[in-house]
Scaffold this motif. Sequence first.
Motif, mmCIF file in Angstrom:
data_model
loop_
_atom_site.group_PDB
_atom_site.id
_atom_site.type_symbol
_atom_site.label_atom_id
_atom_site.label_comp_id
_atom_site.label_asym_id
_atom_site.label_seq_id
_atom_site.Cartn_x
_atom_site.Cartn_y
_atom_site.Cartn_z
ATOM 1 N N SER A 219 1.443 -21.918 -23.996
ATOM 2 C CA SER A 219 0.426 -22.231 -22.989
ATOM 3 C C SER A 219 0.694 -23.567 -22.311
ATOM 4 O O SER A 219 0.220 -23.798 -21.193
ATOM 5 C CB SER A 219 -0.955 -22.245 -23.635
ATOM 6 N N GLU A 220 1.425 -24.462 -22.954
ATOM 7 C CA GLU A 220 1.724 -25.763 -22.358
ATOM 8 C C GLU A 220 3.036 -25.745 -21.567
ATOM 9 O O GLU A 220 3.147 -26.416 -20.541
ATOM 10 C CB GLU A 220 1.807 -26.832 -23.452
ATOM 11 N N GLN B 8 -7.236 -12.237 -22.331
ATOM 12 C CA GLN B 8 -6.314 -12.899 -21.407
ATOM 13 C C GLN B 8 -4.879 -12.504 -21.700
ATOM 14 O O GLN B 8 -4.083 -12.233 -20.788
ATOM 15 C CB GLN B 8 -6.489 -14.418 -21.519
ATOM 16 N N GLN C 220 1.445 -20.121 -29.692
ATOM 17 C CA GLN C 220 0.623 -19.885 -28.515
ATOM 18 C C GLN C 220 0.219 -21.197 -27.843
ATOM 19 O O GLN C 220 0.063 -21.254 -26.622
ATOM 20 C CB GLN C 220 -0.596 -19.055 -28.878
ATOM 21 N N THR C 221 0.087 -22.276 -28.607
ATOM 22 C CA THR C 221 -0.167 -23.581 -28.002
ATOM 23 C C THR C 221 1.025 -24.039 -27.179
ATOM 24 O O THR C 221 0.876 -24.517 -26.042
ATOM 25 C CB THR C 221 -0.489 -24.610 -29.091
ATOM 26 N N LEU D 94 -4.725 -19.318 -19.671
ATOM 27 C CA LEU D 94 -4.560 -19.215 -21.117
ATOM 28 C C LEU D 94 -4.635 -20.593 -21.767
ATOM 29 O O LEU D 94 -5.242 -20.766 -22.833
ATOM 30 C CB LEU D 94 -3.224 -18.545 -21.430
ATOM 31 N N ARG D 95 -4.042 -21.584 -21.121
ATOM 32 C CA ARG D 95 -4.066 -22.943 -21.652
ATOM 33 C C ARG D 95 -5.494 -23.492 -21.718
ATOM 34 O O ARG D 95 -5.865 -24.168 -22.680
ATOM 35 C CB ARG D 95 -3.198 -23.852 -20.778
ATOM 36 N N ILE E 76 -0.771 -18.670 -17.060
ATOM 37 C CA ILE E 76 -0.580 -19.562 -18.197
ATOM 38 C C ILE E 76 -1.607 -20.687 -18.177
ATOM 39 O O ILE E 76 -2.090 -21.130 -19.235
ATOM 40 C CB ILE E 76 0.852 -20.115 -18.194
ATOM 41 N N ILE F 37 -9.458 -14.996 -25.423
ATOM 42 C CA ILE F 37 -8.015 -15.244 -25.423
ATOM 43 C C ILE F 37 -7.248 -13.934 -25.573
ATOM 44 O O ILE F 37 -6.222 -13.713 -24.915
ATOM 45 C CB ILE F 37 -7.645 -16.234 -26.548
#
Length: 452
Positions: free
Chosen positions: A315-316, A253, A311-312, A137-138, A134, A250
């Motif tokens: 990823s957080e 990933q 997705q934001t 990805l972030r 993650i 992305i």
Amino acid sequence: MKRNTTSVADQTLPVLNVNAAGLDIGSAEIWVAVPADRDPQPVRTFGTFTPDLRALADWLKDCRIQTVVMESTGVYWIPVYELLDAQGFHVSVVNARHVKNVPGRKTDEKDCQWLQRLHTYGLLSASFRPDAEIVALRAYLRHRASLLEHRAAHIQHMQKALHQMNVQLTQVLSDITGETGLAILRKIVAGDRDPVALAQLRDPRCQHSTDEIAKALTGNYRPEHVFALKQALALYDFYTAQVRECDGEIERQFSGMKPRHDDENLPPLDPTDKRDSHSKNAPSYDARTLLYQLVGVDLVAISGLNESTVQTIVSETGTDMSKWPTVKHFCAWLGLAPHHDISGGKVLRSRVLKTHNRAGQAFRLAAQSASRSPRTAYGAFYRRVCGRLGPAQAIVATAHKIARAFYHMLKHRVPFRDLSAEEYEQRARKREIANLRKKAKRLGITLVEQPA
């Protein structure tokens, strides 16, 4: 006689982390403190080159250190964290504001000793950091967001050049980077100045007519302004290509990540509920399907959320909601829950604390999107709160509601069930009637329903 209370405090505080070290990280040097009985020189300084970091890890192993704490200083802590974590240390990153309220500790040497001491007694809370996949990805998604910000600046440069030439294209096109806008801009840069010929590039979906666009394109095409427009358009195209390349990374990933669910036979995804949604900055790959395969539930189905925001957020926050014991902890971490200042058993004030949490900002964007929907329950909820508390608090309240649905879906792997605005209003009316009856019963009054 002044009483020395340090030894008394040391005796009363329980030691939770015996093998603890504290790091104060800078751009050129790192100050490290270990327990005094582990080395004749318990405080040392190291450089920031990779061989220096490896020497730091070897020294910590010689001192039998197991857990390390550091402050989140810019981006300098990231390579130190990754190297020590790869070496098997339990590394914690803490908020710098939590340890800087004590006066007299303003040097790097004292900072690392203070961090080591607080961590020994377990007085520091580690900041949340998702797992390695993650985190990767972030990093890609944060880089993509920065590319979009840089590209947006060059859109403004194109608008400025057009205004300087008195070419009022922004008044007849809602977006100059759409199909019609880009086609016209490329013709202008190529040397075409005929407004009628440029207006023929109009897409049939444009609201303004060809004559109106031709009138707006009649301007003073000075060479210096055309040159500025040409360079801004070239930079816009460059960043667009960079975003497209980043989307490819992305997607790779996402494809290489292991699913975070146990369901091997997922039901097919039905994306028809948001077929009309469109975003200019949306990813070029099928992000909704990739997210669905990763977490096992369609988070994009939540009202107000789209592929980019989901997705934001993922990823957080990661995909493991057990990091937060309850949904209240999750919303408080996002900065969407009210913070109460209580003294003497009374709430002095209640407010939402300022935060730079990217996931919380994404939920606020989702709330703004849901507020414009006339058919969803979140839109009806926003309008009810907005009429009572104002738009600013209504956005936070709606974002809080969306975040609760996100947490519940991701933790329990249940699909989203949306209520219509009418069904939400009916439930709200029933709650109000039930509250009125309770209040009337408490006052000794009997309510009689009559049609209005």
